[in-house]
Motif scaffolding. Structure first.
Motif, mmCIF file in Angstrom:
data_model
loop_
_atom_site.group_PDB
_atom_site.id
_atom_site.type_symbol
_atom_site.label_atom_id
_atom_site.label_comp_id
_atom_site.label_asym_id
_atom_site.label_seq_id
_atom_site.Cartn_x
_atom_site.Cartn_y
_atom_site.Cartn_z
ATOM 1 N N LEU A 85 11.334 -1.475 -1.307
ATOM 2 C CA LEU A 85 10.362 -0.762 -1.173
ATOM 3 C C LEU A 85 9.672 -0.278 -2.635
ATOM 4 C CD1 LEU A 85 12.359 2.003 0.989
ATOM 5 C CD2 LEU A 85 10.579 0.221 1.592
ATOM 6 N N ARG A 86 9.842 -1.216 -3.519
ATOM 7 C CA ARG A 86 8.999 -0.939 -4.834
ATOM 8 C C ARG A 86 8.596 -2.556 -5.217
ATOM 9 N NH1 ARG A 86 12.612 2.329 -8.400
ATOM 10 N NH2 ARG A 86 13.957 0.664 -8.469
ATOM 11 N N ALA A 94 3.597 1.165 -11.477
ATOM 12 C CA ALA A 94 3.201 2.498 -12.127
ATOM 13 C C ALA A 94 2.016 2.965 -11.136
ATOM 14 C CB ALA A 94 2.482 2.138 -13.474
ATOM 15 N N ALA A 95 1.525 2.156 -10.386
ATOM 16 C CA ALA A 95 0.429 2.822 -9.594
ATOM 17 C C ALA A 95 1.018 3.477 -8.298
ATOM 18 C CB ALA A 95 -0.510 1.486 -8.923
ATOM 19 N N MET A 96 2.391 2.840 -7.956
ATOM 20 C CA MET A 96 3.046 3.527 -6.800
ATOM 21 C C MET A 96 3.429 4.761 -7.257
ATOM 22 S SD MET A 96 6.523 2.345 -5.093
ATOM 23 C CE MET A 96 7.584 3.183 -6.440
ATOM 24 N N ARG A 97 3.978 5.114 -8.345
ATOM 25 C CA ARG A 97 4.567 6.222 -8.882
ATOM 26 C C ARG A 97 3.426 7.333 -9.000
ATOM 27 N NH1 ARG A 97 9.074 3.448 -12.745
ATOM 28 N NH2 ARG A 97 10.758 3.415 -11.283
ATOM 29 N N ALA A 98 2.306 6.955 -9.385
ATOM 30 C CA ALA A 98 1.326 7.873 -9.687
ATOM 31 C C ALA A 98 0.957 8.497 -8.400
ATOM 32 C CB ALA A 98 -0.003 7.159 -10.351
ATOM 33 N N MET A 99 0.767 7.452 -7.424
ATOM 34 C CA MET A 99 0.603 7.916 -5.813
ATOM 35 C C MET A 99 1.681 8.996 -5.303
ATOM 36 S SD MET A 99 -0.386 4.212 -4.086
ATOM 37 C CE MET A 99 -1.740 3.259 -4.325
ATOM 38 N N MET A 100 2.747 8.668 -5.862
ATOM 39 C CA MET A 100 3.910 9.477 -5.233
ATOM 40 C C MET A 100 3.803 11.020 -5.920
ATOM 41 S SD MET A 100 7.015 6.940 -4.952
ATOM 42 C CE MET A 100 8.210 8.090 -4.474
ATOM 43 N N ARG A 101 3.381 10.899 -7.194
ATOM 44 C CA ARG A 101 3.014 12.228 -7.920
ATOM 45 C C ARG A 101 1.800 13.017 -7.180
ATOM 46 N NH1 ARG A 101 7.089 9.892 -9.182
ATOM 47 N NH2 ARG A 101 7.989 9.673 -11.215
ATOM 48 N N HIS A 188 0.285 -5.542 1.734
ATOM 49 C CA HIS A 188 1.140 -5.950 3.185
ATOM 50 C C HIS A 188 2.579 -5.356 3.139
ATOM 51 C CE1 HIS A 188 -2.137 -8.711 4.186
ATOM 52 N NE2 HIS A 188 -2.036 -9.124 2.928
ATOM 53 N N ALA A 189 3.180 -5.004 2.172
ATOM 54 C CA ALA A 189 4.379 -4.488 2.257
ATOM 55 C C ALA A 189 4.570 -2.796 2.154
ATOM 56 C CB ALA A 189 5.348 -4.987 0.865
ATOM 57 N N LEU A 190 5.485 -2.447 2.754
ATOM 58 C CA LEU A 190 5.841 -1.061 2.813
ATOM 59 C C LEU A 190 6.192 -0.635 1.629
ATOM 60 C CD1 LEU A 190 6.365 1.532 4.747
ATOM 61 C CD2 LEU A 190 8.639 0.731 4.935
ATOM 62 N N SER A 191 6.023 0.584 1.081
ATOM 63 C CA SER A 191 6.460 0.864 -0.384
ATOM 64 C C SER A 191 6.936 2.645 0.003
ATOM 65 C CB SER A 191 5.664 0.881 -1.239
ATOM 66 O OG SER A 191 4.391 1.886 -1.183
#
Length: 257
Positions: A85-86, A94-101, A188-191
């Protein structure tokens, strides 16, 4: 005892994130459903697991892991080999974690305001002022939030501000989907970022706020994809939606439709 023990509540959006992550990774777990309005989260046995008195909490091999976003990352850390999932690219991580924040700071707290006003307020109205203040003092991470709400609910100004934050959150989410090319926020992938925002979008749809993404068809398509996953069906068992717990909300939704 199971290797994984999850203390959570069916309607808790943060609990739903963690349940979905566990189910996506196919990790069997022992589930303890806490009744938050009976104060299960404030009992000494649970405070020994999570001193903050909040759900969810994951106990893995006897050690507590707290906070839904932390738990999600932890599960990815220990089982990256199962349903990853990462992304592997550090920049995308880093982009994913910024989204989560952003999700944790903007839409997630904002959705609590209409949720409390529409569904949970009667529980607090039934309390005496002394009982209500005692509940507020017993929740160190929710004290100010509950005191703002009071026993009469959040005023219109608070509701309008929360709805504005939700709209900004939905608009940002729609932009992520557009920029990634979809169908998920990173492509394309779930994260983990998709799972982080999932309960907010599901809750909004449940309490008749789905019109906020009427002009963003990608959000509707994303929601359909999420709902069609096996993990969604397992996560949102009966009683997980507010309209299942509070029938008057279903009436309001039907009337509005």
């Amino acid at each position: 005892m199971s290797e994984y023990v999850l203390y959570n509540a069916p309607q808790s959006t943060c609990s739903q994130r963690v349940r979905y992550t566990l189910h996506t990774k196919g990790l069997p777990f022992e589930e303890h459903k806490l009744d938050l309005f009976r104060g299960d989260q404030l009992k000494p046995e649970y405070l020994a697991v999570n001193p903050n008195g909040l759900v969810p909490a994951l106990v893995h091999d006897g050690a507590s892991v707290l906070d839904s976003s932390v738990i999600m990352e932890y599960l990815e850390d220990i089982r990256p080999d199962v349903a990853p999932l990462r992304p592997s690219d550090p920049l995308k991580v880093a982009a994913m974690r910024a989204m989560m924040r952003y999700i944790d700071e903007v839409p997630t707290p904002a959705v609590r305001v209409p949720s409390y006003n529409l569904a949970f307020l009667p529980h607090y109205q039934a309390m005496t002022e002394e009982e209500f203040l005692a509940v507020c003092e017993s929740k160190p991470l929710r004290r100010e939030f509950l005191l703002k709400m009071g026993r009469t609910g959040f005023p219109k100004t608070e509701m309008d501000e929360a709805l504005g934050r939700l709209q900004r959150g939905v608009d940002r989410f729609a932009r992520w989907l557009e920029e990634s090319g979809g169908p998920f926020v990173l492509g394309h992938a779930l994260s983990l970022a998709d799972i982080a925002i999932m309960p907010v979008i599901v809750r909004m749809d449940d309490i008749n706020l789905g019109h906020m993404w009427a002009s963003a068809s990608a959000v509707g398509r994303w929601l359909d994809l999420i709902r069609n996953t096996d993990a969604f069906q397992q996560t949102y068992y009966h009683g997980s939606l507010l309209t299942e717990k509070y029938p008057h909300l279903q009436t309001l939704k039907t009337t509005a439709a």
